[in-house]
Design an enzyme around this catalytic site. Sequence first.
Site, mmCIF file in Angstrom:
data_model
loop_
_atom_site.group_PDB
_atom_site.id
_atom_site.type_symbol
_atom_site.label_atom_id
_atom_site.label_comp_id
_atom_site.label_asym_id
_atom_site.label_seq_id
_atom_site.Cartn_x
_atom_site.Cartn_y
_atom_site.Cartn_z
ATOM 1 C CG HIS A 1 5.007 118.471 113.394
ATOM 2 N ND1 HIS A 1 3.588 118.069 112.638
ATOM 3 C CD2 HIS A 1 5.033 117.113 114.210
ATOM 4 C CE1 HIS A 1 3.901 116.859 112.370
ATOM 5 N NE2 HIS A 1 4.290 116.516 113.668
ATOM 6 N N GLY B 1 8.356 121.682 116.494
ATOM 7 C CA GLY B 1 9.284 120.757 116.471
ATOM 8 C C GLY B 1 10.980 120.445 116.101
ATOM 9 C CE1 TYR C 1 7.239 120.652 121.932
ATOM 10 C CE2 TYR C 1 8.704 118.684 124.015
ATOM 11 C CZ TYR C 1 9.115 120.091 122.600
ATOM 12 O OH TYR C 1 9.300 120.177 121.958
HETATM 13 C C1 LCV Z 1 2.590 124.122 107.595
HETATM 14 C C2 LCV Z 1 3.393 126.228 107.218
HETATM 15 C C3 LCV Z 1 4.470 126.462 108.766
HETATM 16 C C4 LCV Z 1 3.826 125.059 109.466
HETATM 17 N N1 LCV Z 1 3.019 123.846 108.998
HETATM 18 O O1 LCV Z 1 6.089 132.923 105.706
HETATM 19 O O2 LCV Z 1 6.019 121.827 118.842
HETATM 20 S S1 LCV Z 1 4.910 121.758 118.846
HETATM 21 O O3 LCV Z 1 4.043 120.860 119.537
HETATM 22 O O4 LCV Z 1 3.874 123.139 118.769
HETATM 23 C C5 LCV Z 1 4.650 121.503 116.991
HETATM 24 C C6 LCV Z 1 3.402 120.784 116.359
HETATM 25 C C7 LCV Z 1 4.818 122.595 116.105
HETATM 26 O O5 LCV Z 1 6.177 121.833 115.599
HETATM 27 O O6 LCV Z 1 4.184 123.125 115.262
HETATM 28 C C8 LCV Z 1 5.066 124.365 114.110
HETATM 29 C C9 LCV Z 1 5.002 125.310 114.873
HETATM 30 N N2 LCV Z 1 5.215 126.601 114.169
HETATM 31 C C10 LCV Z 1 5.370 127.996 114.219
HETATM 32 O O7 LCV Z 1 4.401 127.857 115.117
HETATM 33 C C11 LCV Z 1 5.763 128.536 112.972
HETATM 34 C C12 LCV Z 1 4.643 128.933 112.438
HETATM 35 N N3 LCV Z 1 4.801 129.756 110.640
HETATM 36 C C13 LCV Z 1 5.278 130.827 111.211
HETATM 37 O O8 LCV Z 1 4.507 131.443 112.288
HETATM 38 C C14 LCV Z 1 5.118 131.692 109.908
HETATM 39 O O9 LCV Z 1 4.669 131.050 108.383
HETATM 40 C C15 LCV Z 1 6.625 132.004 110.223
HETATM 41 C C16 LCV Z 1 6.653 132.807 111.264
HETATM 42 C C17 LCV Z 1 7.815 130.366 110.824
HETATM 43 C C18 LCV Z 1 7.557 132.289 108.621
HETATM 44 O O10 LCV Z 1 6.572 133.806 108.213
HETATM 45 P P1 LCV Z 1 6.796 134.089 106.511
HETATM 46 O O11 LCV Z 1 6.028 135.524 107.008
HETATM 47 O O12 LCV Z 1 8.406 134.373 106.270
HETATM 48 P P2 LCV Z 1 4.160 132.835 105.959
HETATM 49 O O13 LCV Z 1 4.206 132.958 106.926
HETATM 50 O O14 LCV Z 1 3.574 133.455 104.754
HETATM 51 O O15 LCV Z 1 4.432 130.843 105.447
HETATM 52 C C19 LCV Z 1 5.117 130.490 104.649
HETATM 53 C C20 LCV Z 1 3.980 129.860 104.084
HETATM 54 O O16 LCV Z 1 4.904 128.393 104.832
HETATM 55 C C21 LCV Z 1 3.852 128.337 105.859
HETATM 56 C C22 LCV Z 1 2.428 129.038 105.532
HETATM 57 O O17 LCV Z 1 1.110 128.484 106.033
HETATM 58 C C23 LCV Z 1 2.449 129.754 104.393
HETATM 59 O O18 LCV Z 1 2.280 128.710 103.143
HETATM 60 P P3 LCV Z 1 1.554 129.189 101.980
HETATM 61 O O19 LCV Z 1 2.528 130.008 101.638
HETATM 62 O O20 LCV Z 1 0.770 127.532 100.958
HETATM 63 O O21 LCV Z 1 0.206 130.396 102.473
HETATM 64 N N4 LCV Z 1 3.995 127.571 106.764
HETATM 65 C C24 LCV Z 1 4.944 128.279 107.599
HETATM 66 N N5 LCV Z 1 5.053 127.542 108.839
HETATM 67 N N6 LCV Z 1 4.412 125.251 110.442
HETATM 68 N N7 LCV Z 1 2.421 125.157 107.281
#
Ligand code: LCV
Length: 259
Positions: free
Chosen positions: A64, A108, A138
């Site tokens: 999400h 999500g 959830y």
């Molecule tokens: C917005 C993002 C996101 C993101 N949203 O790259 O099921 S529930 O209830 O949990 C529901 C509410 C849900 O699905 O929640 C989301 C759950 N997802 C996560 O917890 C994963 C969050 N993301 C990460 O941990 C990392 O981004 C990963 C491991 C996926 C990838 O790491 P990596 O080092 O390759 P970055 O973190 O640098 O991310 C690149 C850009 O994508 C945005 C993040 O904020 C960053 O934005 P900026 O370039 O503007 O800094 N991004 C990543 N995930 N879920 N934005």
Amino acid sequence: MGMIETTLDGGVATICLDHFGKRNALAAPLVQEIVDALEDFRRREARVAILRARPGVKVWSAGHDVEELPEGRRDPLGWDDPLRLLIRCVENFPAPVIAMIEGGVWGGACEVVMACDLVIAAPNATFAVTPAKLGVPYNISGMLTFMNGAALRVVKEMAFTAKPISAGRALRADLVNHVVPLDEIEAFTYAMARDIVANAPLSIAVMKEQLRILAGAHPMSPQGFERVQGLRRLVYDSEDYAEGIRAFKEKRKPVYHGR
Ligand code: LCV
């Protein structure tokens, strides 16, 4: 510019997620493109659809779009929210949807994959159920999708730890159909798609719909439903919920107090 690429070839439809900058996070505009593509494929009578990301990605989808979640005091995952819409589209698509997974599947996006009819994963695929990491309640139908996909103990471990599980563990837990080496996954998935295309589409569409209805046939009293739904409100009204969303936006670890 589009965030997906689509093709339809010999009855096999492909939707390739292609929004690397946000790691294919399921923001409303991306979800709308997928929903529109599925609707287009339905009209063109696709016989199977493959949902995939670009070859070589480390993240299939980050889940999400957290930036789109309300900051509190409102159900963050209601009936008309984009994620729910996408999941219903996948479930109601009249042909099988195959998720072909390389890399991490978060939150999500994990539910979207579980809503697909078949899941083919590369050895580097991982699956994480993350509400507890973010302090989010959830969704009830999401919970049911998981309960129908894996043993209750595995669902609990994934939900309580919010840690990704490996493709191998997901295979043993029946969350995925096959784990296939990276250099074979595309050939394997498209061969399975062609096997499906060779069969009778009406028979398959009807079995898919029968299985969807039967898998959701859990009788529940109105009081039971209200109780489960009311429990979610405890979470989205809490200080922890607001803290989880704030911490994500501020790129820091959340501090939770259980209230
Ligand atoms: C917005 C993002 C996101 C993101 N949203 O790259 O099921 S529930 O209830 O949990 C529901 C509410 C849900 O699905 O929640 C989301 C759950 N997802 C996560 O917890 C994963 C969050 N993301 C990460 O941990 C990392 O981004 C990963 C491991 C996926 C990838 O790491 P990596 O080092 O390759 P970055 O973190 O640098 O991310 C690149 C850009 O994508 C945005 C993040 O904020 C960053 O934005 P900026 O370039 O503007 O800094 N991004 C990543 N995930 N879920 N934005």
